[in-house]
Motif scaffolding. Structure first.
Motif, PDB file in Angstrom:
ATOM      1  N   LEU A 181       0.734  -1.214  -0.170  1.00 56.69           N
ATOM      2  CA  LEU A 181      -0.401  -0.106  -0.090  1.00 56.69           C
ATOM      3  C   LEU A 181       0.879   1.593   0.207  1.00 56.69           C
ATOM      4  N   LEU A 203      -6.037   3.730   8.177  1.00 59.98           N
ATOM      5  CA  LEU A 203      -5.979   2.320   8.310  1.00 59.98           C
ATOM      6  C   LEU A 203      -5.645   1.736   9.931  1.00 59.98           C
ATOM      7  N   LYS A 288      -8.705  -4.991   6.532  1.00 58.97           N
ATOM      8  CA  LYS A 288      -9.273  -6.015   5.820  1.00 58.97           C
ATOM      9  C   LYS A 288      -9.279  -5.078   5.116  1.00 58.97           C
TER      10      LYS A 288
ATOM     11  N   LEU B  86      -4.781  -2.483  -3.414  1.00 56.44           N
ATOM     12  CA  LEU B  86      -5.730  -0.797  -3.128  1.00 56.44           C
ATOM     13  C   LEU B  86      -5.977  -0.380  -2.258  1.00 56.44           C
ATOM     14  N   TYR B  87      -6.139   0.581  -1.710  1.00 53.40           N
ATOM     15  CA  TYR B  87      -6.846   1.258  -0.577  1.00 53.40           C
ATOM     16  C   TYR B  87      -7.752   0.954  -0.065  1.00 53.40           C
ATOM     17  N   PRO B  88      -7.584   0.211   1.111  1.00 51.40           N
ATOM     18  CA  PRO B  88      -8.937  -0.215   1.830  1.00 51.40           C
ATOM     19  C   PRO B  88      -9.961   1.054   2.511  1.00 51.40           C
ATOM     20  N   HIS B  89     -10.014   1.294   2.676  1.00 52.44           N
ATOM     21  CA  HIS B  89     -10.662   2.627   2.864  1.00 52.44           C
ATOM     22  C   HIS B  89     -10.380   3.784   2.047  1.00 52.44           C
ATOM     23  N   MET B  90     -10.639   3.831   1.290  1.00 54.27           N
ATOM     24  CA  MET B  90     -11.434   4.201   0.100  1.00 54.27           C
ATOM     25  C   MET B  90     -11.887   3.271  -1.337  1.00 54.27           C
TER      26      MET B  90
END
Lengths: 289, 354
Positions: A181, A203, A288, B86-90
């Motif tokens: 990331l 995150l 996650k 992938l940015y999980p929070h976007m």
């Protein structure tokens, strides 16, 4: 009883009597042990002194509830002031420690500078030094800086045990965030600072919340430093104020003590109940995708 | 778009060298696949092109600029990672717009580009979802969309399909190839799967333990492998290798792999009696024609063709035939390498002789 072929894994829990023996009864015993002191605290704080001291009354129930102890607590002592001190000190110390820990943990975990492992270890060792030894040199420093008997004495000394703790908790959490990331963000054109603010921190919210709750609870309940570095009644925190002002010689004002403990534990309980899900996620440390 | 040029690129981790002087030139618009077994340095090489790893020595050029000391974000590249990253929070839309937002592009431009990329990839209906609400294939597409919107000079792919199931992998393979034909952006693609390499590449770079074994078009590598490694790595099932000694027989050359067993060999100038390895692809064995005796061990019909595992003079050999056969395990059959379709290698150096 379930048929033989189904009696594997967790299926044995399916019959009701077994479930009582293996699940509910142990849980109830556990709950009783944990909650009974709390219950004792609540009923004691509502009992009148006469009822508290009489042999004839039921020790497990309140016959004539009274708010006398709360009245004494709020109007007869500096309790509101202690409460305010505790809030200010805990909140400030928590935020200062969190901010410092985020930078420390990120640097140790991700910048991989020379000696980062050793720094991580040194921070952990600092956490192992018991406060009962550390308070002596700290007291001298507090005197010399001239902040003895002020809130600053606590706001500046609490991070000595909060930062190591939060740093270690956050290091574990940052480690669970995939490297890719950050590399991807690097290629996307982000600077280190932008990566920290836009990728890592969002995150790490569960980790930040659990570190924050822990830090807040530790500073809220802290006793030793608050006892040593504060002397004036109006500067005390709740744990110290209650013990020093409601125990006079060998006279224990049980009702007021318990009322003080009850009121003092409510904010923490409320906070836990709000954040319990984040808290669990933070402890198990899972990002996650 | 731009060409990419690697000159004597080396990389060591501490004192351990992992890439030993690699020279590759990638033309503008070319689709190049770096392929090799795991640990061969192909991913490290890709990461060096991306700027995520420093170069120990050598030179990397993108376009006509040496980028050795240029930060990743200034190299004008886009990378697709194995686990998508992938940015999980976007949301999908924010994932795709992230780089342009950082670059301070205008809202209209960001919208236009994201919409265009989403249309190309069929993601228009998913723009408001979070990555966790997408399937593996959709996430892969978002990762590519994120690369496309930037309109970079070079696309870098790091094993992008290895987290997908077999069926989806084949489908995405075609999609990536189609995308490349449409956008014509220079692409470097890393994989350990030689089928992926063969089907997608304009040019394949075969790597082994930090060195380039051979560079060429897919069919070049298949038809003209430079050495044992490439011959064994490209093609599935893998080429059969049988060690033996050169002899002259039937007015031509042959390889004696057992006292009573000689396989015809391609013309060469080595002397009789020298040690060689003969390589024959499974699909180049004629079954049933006269030839060397082979004992059938296992027969695997796959419908379109039949794979026959057998033994010649103690060596395991695979043959593939498009015809259907009636023989069973234990039977003896005749195998003959198709003319002009066998290779000779030097067993010591691995280099191809003929």
């Amino acid at each position: 009883m379930a048929p033989a072929e189904r009696r594997e894994g967790m299926h044995y829990l399916e019959s009701l009597p077994r479930r009582w023996v293996t699940v509910y009864i142990p849980l109830l015993v556990f709950l009783f042990v944990l909650l009974f002191p709390f219950y004792w605290m609540v009923i004691t704080s509502f009992k009148s002194n006469a009822e508290l001291l009489s042999n004839g009354s039921n020790p497990f129930w309140v016959i004539e509830p009274t708010l006398d102890h709360f009245r004494k607590l709020f109007y007869g002592t500096s309790y509101p002031k202690w409460m305010w001190n505790t809030i200010i000190v805990s909140v400030t110390a928590t935020f200062v420690s969190l901010a410092a820990s985020v930078f420390a943990a990120y640097a140790i975990e991700r910048l991989r500078f020379k000696g980062s492992r050793q720094v991580g270890l040194a921070i952990f060792l600092a956490y192992l030094v018991p406060p009962s030894i550390l308070f002596i040199p700290l007291a001298m420093m507090v005197f010399q800086i001239g902040i003895f008997d002020t809130r600053w004495a606590l706001i500046l000394t609490y991070p000595t045990f909060l930062i190591p703790f939060c740093t270690w908790l956050l290091m574990g959490y940052f480690r669970s965030i995939p490297f890719e990331l950050e590399e991807c963000a690097l290629i996307d054109g982000a600077t280190r600072w932008q990566i920290l603010i836009k990728i890592i921190l969002p995150l790490a919210v569960p980790g930040l919340i659990s570190a924050g709750i822990f830090a807040f609870t530790l500073s809220w309940n802290e006793f030793l430093y608050a006892l040593t570095f504060i002397s004036a009644s109006e500067n005390k925190t709740v744990p110290v104020g209650v013990i020093t002002e409601l125990v006079e010689g060998d006279v224990y004002h049980w009702g007021a003590l318990m009322a003080g403990a009850l009121v003092g534990s409510l904010p923490v309980a409320v906070m836990y109940s709000f954040f319990v899900e984040y808290y669990v996620a933070g402890m198990t440390g899972a990002v996650k995708e | 778009m731009a060409s990419v040029e690697l000159r004597q690129v080396r990389k060591s981790f501490g004192s351990t060298p992992v890439v030993h002087g690699v020279d590759v030139s990638i033309a503008d618009g070319e689709f190049v696949v770096l392929v090799g077994p795991s640990g061969c340095g192909k991913s490290t090489l890709l990461r060096m092109i991306a700027g995520l790893e420093e170069i120990t020595s050598g030179e990397i050029r993108i376009g006509d600029r040496v980028v050795n000391d240029v930060a990743p974000k200034q190299r004008d590249i886009a990378m697709v990672f194995q686990n998508y990253a992938l940015y999980p929070h976007m949301k999908v839309i924010d994932n795709m717009a992230f780089s342009m937002k950082l670059a301070g592009r205008s809202q209209e431009e960001i919208h236009a580009r994201v919409d265009k990329a989403a249309k190309i990839l069929g993601l228009t209906d998913y723009l408001d979802r979070y990555p966790r609400q997408l399937s593996g294939g959709q996430r892969q597409r978002v990762a590519m969309g994120r690369a496309i919107v930037r309109d970079p000079q070079v696309f870098l792919f790091d094993e992008p399909l290895s987290n997908l199931d077999a069926k989806l992998r084949v489908q995405m393979r075609t999609e990536i190839k189609e995308l490349h034909q449409r956008l014509k952006t220079t692409s470097v693609y890393v994989t350990h799967d030689q089928i992926e390499a063969m089907t997608m590449a304009d040019k394949i770079v075969v790597m082994n333990s930090g060195r380039v074994e051979q560079i060429g078009s897919p069919l070049d590598l298949y038809d003209q492998p430079a050495n044992l490694f490439v011959a064994g790595f490209i093609g599935s099932p893998a080429m059969n290798f049988l060690p033996g000694k050169l002899v002259t027989k039937w007015g031509g050359r042959g390889v004696q792999i057992a006292p009573d067993c000689v396989l015809p060999a391609p013309a060469n100038s080595e002397s009789d009696g020298s040690d060689v390895v003969i390589g024959v692809r499974p699909e180049h064995f004629d079954i049933g024609a006269s030839g060397v005796k082979a004992q059938v061990i296992v027969v695997e019909p796959t419908g379109a063709d039949t794979q026959v595992y057998c033994r010649i003079a103690g060596h395991s050999v695979t043959a593939v035939s498009r015809e259907r056969h009636t023989f069973r395990p234990g039977d003896t059959i005749d195998l003959n390498p198709a003319e002009g379709k066998s290779y000779l290698f030097n067993p010591a150096s691995g280099a191809r002789i003929a």
